[in-house]
Design a protein around this motif. Sequence first.
Motif, short mmCIF file in Angstrom:
data_model
loop_
_atom_site.label_atom_id
_atom_site.label_comp_id
_atom_site.label_asym_id
_atom_site.label_seq_id
_atom_site.Cartn_x
_atom_site.Cartn_y
_atom_site.Cartn_z
N LEU A 1 0.83 -1.21 0.00
CA LEU A 1 0.00 0.00 0.00
C LEU A 1 0.86 1.26 0.00
CD1 LEU A 1 -2.77 -1.05 2.55
CD2 LEU A 1 -3.03 -0.75 0.08
N ARG A 2 1.94 1.23 0.75
CA ARG A 2 2.82 2.40 0.81
C ARG A 2 3.49 2.64 -0.55
NH1 ARG A 2 6.88 1.88 5.49
NH2 ARG A 2 8.03 0.74 3.89
N ILE A 3 3.98 1.59 -1.18
CA ILE A 3 4.59 1.72 -2.50
C ILE A 3 3.56 2.20 -3.52
CG2 ILE A 3 5.61 0.42 -4.41
CD1 ILE A 3 7.02 -1.31 -2.34
N ALA A 4 2.36 1.64 -3.45
CA ALA A 4 1.32 2.02 -4.41
C ALA A 4 0.93 3.48 -4.27
CB ALA A 4 0.09 1.13 -4.23
N VAL A 5 0.85 3.98 -3.03
CA VAL A 5 0.48 5.39 -2.81
C VAL A 5 1.55 6.32 -3.37
CG1 VAL A 5 0.14 7.15 -1.04
CG2 VAL A 5 -1.02 4.96 -0.85
N PHE B 1 -0.12 -1.80 -6.97
CA PHE B 1 -0.43 -2.72 -5.88
C PHE B 1 -0.44 -4.16 -6.35
CE2 PHE B 1 -3.41 -5.14 -3.28
CZ PHE B 1 -2.92 -4.89 -2.00
N ASP B 2 -0.84 -4.40 -7.59
CA ASP B 2 -1.03 -5.74 -8.11
C ASP B 2 0.21 -6.33 -8.77
OD1 ASP B 2 -2.88 -7.96 -8.70
OD2 ASP B 2 -2.59 -7.38 -10.78
N ASP B 3 1.23 -5.51 -9.01
CA ASP B 3 2.36 -5.98 -9.82
C ASP B 3 3.19 -7.03 -9.09
OD1 ASP B 3 4.17 -5.48 -12.27
OD2 ASP B 3 5.52 -5.36 -10.55
N PHE B 4 3.58 -8.05 -9.85
CA PHE B 4 4.43 -9.10 -9.30
C PHE B 4 5.74 -9.26 -10.07
CE2 PHE B 4 5.87 -13.53 -9.57
CZ PHE B 4 6.22 -13.75 -8.24
N VAL B 5 5.67 -9.28 -11.40
CA VAL B 5 6.83 -9.62 -12.22
C VAL B 5 7.95 -8.61 -12.03
CG1 VAL B 5 7.66 -10.00 -14.57
CG2 VAL B 5 5.40 -10.81 -13.92
N GLY C 1 14.72 -7.33 -4.34
CA GLY C 1 15.76 -7.84 -3.46
C GLY C 1 15.15 -8.67 -2.35
N SER C 2 15.40 -8.30 -1.09
CA SER C 2 14.82 -9.02 0.05
C SER C 2 13.48 -8.44 0.49
CB SER C 2 15.80 -9.00 1.23
OG SER C 2 16.08 -7.66 1.62
N THR C 3 13.01 -7.39 -0.18
CA THR C 3 11.73 -6.77 0.16
C THR C 3 10.59 -7.66 -0.32
OG1 THR C 3 12.72 -4.58 -0.07
CG2 THR C 3 10.32 -4.70 -0.10
N VAL C 4 9.57 -7.84 0.51
CA VAL C 4 8.45 -8.72 0.18
C VAL C 4 7.17 -7.89 0.16
CG1 VAL C 4 7.12 -10.76 0.81
CG2 VAL C 4 9.59 -10.70 1.23
N THR C 5 6.59 -7.73 -1.01
CA THR C 5 5.31 -7.06 -1.14
C THR C 5 4.18 -8.08 -1.04
OG1 THR C 5 5.33 -7.25 -3.55
CG2 THR C 5 6.31 -5.26 -2.59
N PHE C 6 2.95 -7.60 -1.03
CA PHE C 6 1.81 -8.51 -0.86
C PHE C 6 1.68 -9.51 -2.01
CE2 PHE C 6 -2.78 -9.49 -1.16
CZ PHE C 6 -2.91 -10.17 0.04
N PRO C 7 1.80 -9.11 -3.28
CA PRO C 7 1.75 -10.13 -4.35
C PRO C 7 2.86 -11.17 -4.23
CG PRO C 7 1.39 -7.96 -5.27
CD PRO C 7 1.81 -7.75 -3.84
N MET C 8 4.06 -10.76 -3.80
CA MET C 8 5.14 -11.72 -3.61
C MET C 8 4.84 -12.65 -2.44
SD MET C 8 8.40 -9.21 -4.24
CE MET C 8 9.58 -10.52 -3.93
N TYR C 9 4.20 -12.12 -1.40
CA TYR C 9 3.82 -12.94 -0.26
C TYR C 9 2.78 -13.99 -0.67
CZ TYR C 9 2.15 -14.23 4.38
OH TYR C 9 1.79 -14.95 5.50
N VAL C 10 1.82 -13.57 -1.48
CA VAL C 10 0.79 -14.51 -1.94
C VAL C 10 1.42 -15.61 -2.78
CG1 VAL C 10 -1.28 -14.75 -3.36
CG2 VAL C 10 -1.03 -12.78 -1.84
N TRP C 11 2.33 -15.23 -3.66
CA TRP C 11 3.00 -16.24 -4.50
C TRP C 11 3.80 -17.23 -3.65
CZ3 TRP C 11 8.30 -17.14 -5.45
CH2 TRP C 11 8.56 -18.02 -6.50
#
Length: 266
Positions: free
Chosen positions: A71-75, A204-208, A215-225
């Motif tokens: 959410l922070r990145i998306a904003v 917010f939705d981007d994964f690729v 790097g070692s940062t984990v966003t929500f789409p990466m967490y879901v994957w």
Amino acid sequence: MRLLTWIKRHLVVAAGLLTLAYLLLPNAVVTVFSFNRPKGRFNYEWQRFSTDAWRHPCDVAGLCTSLGLSLRIAVWATLGATVLGTMTAFALVRYRFRARGAVNALIFLPMAMPEVVMAASLLTLFLNLGVRLGFWTVLIAHVMFCLSFVVTAVKARVMSMDPRLEQAAQDLYAGPLQTFVRVTLPIAAPGIAAGALLAFALSFDDFVITNFTAGSTVTFPMYVWGSAQRGTPVQINVVGTAMFVVAVLCVLAATAVGNRRRRHTT
């Protein structure tokens, strides 16, 4: 004959309803399984009704942290892409300069280019520059690919604007800033809002691209994957359902405001 006539009259409506149902079916499945209590790690089979996931959405380690990061990145990506995209759209529509055609063509490249190609290119750029992968590299990448969508949305709105409205404001002794704030900006606002909403959803939705530059940062789409391989918690369905409900409420609110304005103008 009556049956054929009835079918012809309602064929378009029926096709539209079927298409809408097809599009909303995944959301319905996500919503239903957000009230499930699975016996194992995977939330793929219905077991029994439960609201535990809704009452404790952050019980799963790392889920709310990754959600807050996304959410922070998306904003921030939305703010950056909206400001830069709006200025670019006005420049492309209102001014004539050299390489204007080339800039117009380059704007569409991120929209036409496969995400994996852009992601690999960005990763190569960051590594060659010695930039450490993390929050800032993800944010830069998101602003870059969201920019094209904002420019396209705002540009379409600016091109449809009647220049005589701004000329009328100038005839009434309005300065350039006053004309822009009171006339130009309100007319362009729907296009700017559409571009901002599109940028937020894409970021917010981007994964690729995020997966290549995080790097070692984990966003929500990466967490879901990642959780899909170990076991999908029900809380993921809760977050998906909540996001869908918020999006629907925003659309309904915008529609209501638009209808109210039309009634006042007529």
